[in-house]
Design a protein around this motif. Structure first.
Motif, PDB file in Angstrom:
ATOM      1  N   THR A 185       8.369   3.996  14.105  1.00  0.00           N
ATOM      2  CA  THR A 185       8.962   3.253  13.141  1.00  0.00           C
ATOM      3  C   THR A 185       7.945   2.442  12.340  1.00  0.00           C
ATOM      4  O   THR A 185       6.805   2.446  12.732  1.00  0.00           O
ATOM      5  N   PHE A 186       8.335   1.988  11.307  1.00  0.00           N
ATOM      6  CA  PHE A 186       7.476   0.812  10.506  1.00  0.00           C
ATOM      7  C   PHE A 186       6.788  -0.044  11.159  1.00  0.00           C
ATOM      8  O   PHE A 186       5.665  -0.388  11.097  1.00  0.00           O
ATOM      9  N   GLN A 187       7.788  -0.776  12.308  1.00  0.00           N
ATOM     10  CA  GLN A 187       7.491  -1.746  13.074  1.00  0.00           C
ATOM     11  C   GLN A 187       6.512  -1.440  13.909  1.00  0.00           C
ATOM     12  O   GLN A 187       5.506  -2.227  14.221  1.00  0.00           O
ATOM     13  N   ASP A 188       6.353  -0.317  14.678  1.00  0.00           N
ATOM     14  CA  ASP A 188       5.499   0.327  15.410  1.00  0.00           C
ATOM     15  C   ASP A 188       4.028   0.369  14.873  1.00  0.00           C
ATOM     16  O   ASP A 188       3.068  -0.110  15.010  1.00  0.00           O
ATOM     17  N   PHE A 189       4.195   0.643  13.400  1.00  0.00           N
ATOM     18  CA  PHE A 189       2.854   0.778  12.606  1.00  0.00           C
ATOM     19  C   PHE A 189       2.367  -0.804  12.298  1.00  0.00           C
ATOM     20  O   PHE A 189       1.194  -1.006  12.380  1.00  0.00           O
ATOM     21  N   TYR A 190       3.252  -1.471  11.933  1.00  0.00           N
ATOM     22  CA  TYR A 190       2.772  -2.998  11.759  1.00  0.00           C
ATOM     23  C   TYR A 190       2.175  -3.482  12.845  1.00  0.00           C
ATOM     24  O   TYR A 190       1.073  -4.151  12.914  1.00  0.00           O
ATOM     25  N   ASP A 191       2.607  -3.116  14.140  1.00  0.00           N
ATOM     26  CA  ASP A 191       2.300  -3.724  15.376  1.00  0.00           C
ATOM     27  C   ASP A 191       1.014  -3.202  15.635  1.00  0.00           C
ATOM     28  O   ASP A 191      -0.050  -3.711  16.347  1.00  0.00           O
ATOM     29  N   VAL A 222      13.319   1.120   0.596  1.00  0.00           N
ATOM     30  CA  VAL A 222      13.322   1.969   1.681  1.00  0.00           C
ATOM     31  C   VAL A 222      12.576   1.736   3.095  1.00  0.00           C
ATOM     32  O   VAL A 222      12.741   2.589   3.846  1.00  0.00           O
ATOM     33  N   ILE A 223      11.753   0.913   2.779  1.00  0.00           N
ATOM     34  CA  ILE A 223      11.000   0.575   4.084  1.00  0.00           C
ATOM     35  C   ILE A 223      11.628  -0.551   4.787  1.00  0.00           C
ATOM     36  O   ILE A 223      11.462  -1.705   4.455  1.00  0.00           O
ATOM     37  N   ASN A 241      12.886  -0.817  11.287  1.00  0.00           N
ATOM     38  CA  ASN A 241      13.469   0.288  12.255  1.00  0.00           C
ATOM     39  C   ASN A 241      13.518   1.544  11.915  1.00  0.00           C
ATOM     40  O   ASN A 241      13.909   2.420  12.559  1.00  0.00           O
ATOM     41  N   LEU A 242      13.094   1.661  10.682  1.00  0.00           N
ATOM     42  CA  LEU A 242      13.283   3.193  10.139  1.00  0.00           C
ATOM     43  C   LEU A 242      12.227   4.001  10.548  1.00  0.00           C
ATOM     44  O   LEU A 242      11.105   3.499  10.814  1.00  0.00           O
ATOM     45  N   ASN A 243      12.235   5.174  10.787  1.00  0.00           N
ATOM     46  CA  ASN A 243      11.277   6.214  11.158  1.00  0.00           C
ATOM     47  C   ASN A 243      10.278   6.306   9.703  1.00  0.00           C
ATOM     48  O   ASN A 243      10.463   6.744   8.688  1.00  0.00           O
ATOM     49  N   LEU A 244       8.830   6.176  10.215  1.00  0.00           N
ATOM     50  CA  LEU A 244       7.809   5.940   9.273  1.00  0.00           C
ATOM     51  C   LEU A 244       7.720   7.602   8.532  1.00  0.00           C
ATOM     52  O   LEU A 244       7.835   7.548   7.378  1.00  0.00           O
ATOM     53  N   ILE A 289       0.713  -1.170   0.028  1.00  0.00           N
ATOM     54  CA  ILE A 289       0.055  -0.025   0.069  1.00  0.00           C
ATOM     55  C   ILE A 289       0.988   0.916  -0.086  1.00  0.00           C
ATOM     56  O   ILE A 289       0.728   1.991  -0.726  1.00  0.00           O
ATOM     57  N   LEU A 290       1.906   1.304   0.791  1.00  0.00           N
ATOM     58  CA  LEU A 290       2.730   2.503   0.833  1.00  0.00           C
ATOM     59  C   LEU A 290       3.576   2.644  -0.261  1.00  0.00           C
ATOM     60  O   LEU A 290       3.590   3.681  -0.814  1.00  0.00           O
ATOM     61  N   VAL A 291       3.945   1.765  -1.118  1.00  0.00           N
ATOM     62  CA  VAL A 291       4.463   1.774  -2.304  1.00  0.00           C
ATOM     63  C   VAL A 291       3.671   2.409  -3.144  1.00  0.00           C
ATOM     64  O   VAL A 291       4.091   3.110  -4.105  1.00  0.00           O
ATOM     65  N   ASP A 292       2.315   1.833  -3.347  1.00  0.00           N
ATOM     66  CA  ASP A 292       1.700   2.328  -4.389  1.00  0.00           C
ATOM     67  C   ASP A 292       0.943   3.577  -4.156  1.00  0.00           C
ATOM     68  O   ASP A 292       1.000   4.450  -4.982  1.00  0.00           O
ATOM     69  N   GLU A 293       0.761   4.029  -3.107  1.00  0.00           N
ATOM     70  CA  GLU A 293       0.077   5.257  -2.688  1.00  0.00           C
ATOM     71  C   GLU A 293       0.840   6.215  -2.408  1.00  0.00           C
ATOM     72  O   GLU A 293       0.725   7.603  -2.796  1.00  0.00           O
TER      73      GLU A 293
END
Length: 78
Positions: free
Chosen positions: A63-69, A20-21, A24-27, A9-13
């Motif tokens: 982070t992306f992990q926070d978002f996944y969680d 780059v996703i 541990n990186l900052n969303l 979704i992030l790649v598409d939108e």
């Protein structure tokens, strides 16, 4: 896997390279999100996952992990 769907979704939108996703990186910094982009992100995620997100949900998202969680929790996939 929820992280793979989110990444698609992030790649598409947001037109970013999947490489780059990283969890541990900052969303916000990685996607270069401003407040309007956050609104778009919320709408997209709500429609794709059938969940309701509120501002407080993003209080601890760094982070992306926070978002996944967060999405795992919201969808009951913990």
């Amino acid at each position: 896997m929820i992280s793979e769907k989110i990444n698609e979704i992030l790649v598409d939108e947001f037109e970013v390279d999947v490489d780059v996703i990283q969890p541990n990186l900052n969303l916000k910094d990685t996607l270069n999100l401003d407040s309007l982009d956050y609104v778009d992100l919320v709408v997209i995620i709500e429609s794709n996952f059938g969940v309701k997100l509120v501002e407080a949900d993003f209080a601890n998202i760094q982070t992306f992990q926070d978002f996944y969680d967060l999405l795992k929790h919201k969808t009951g996939q913990n």
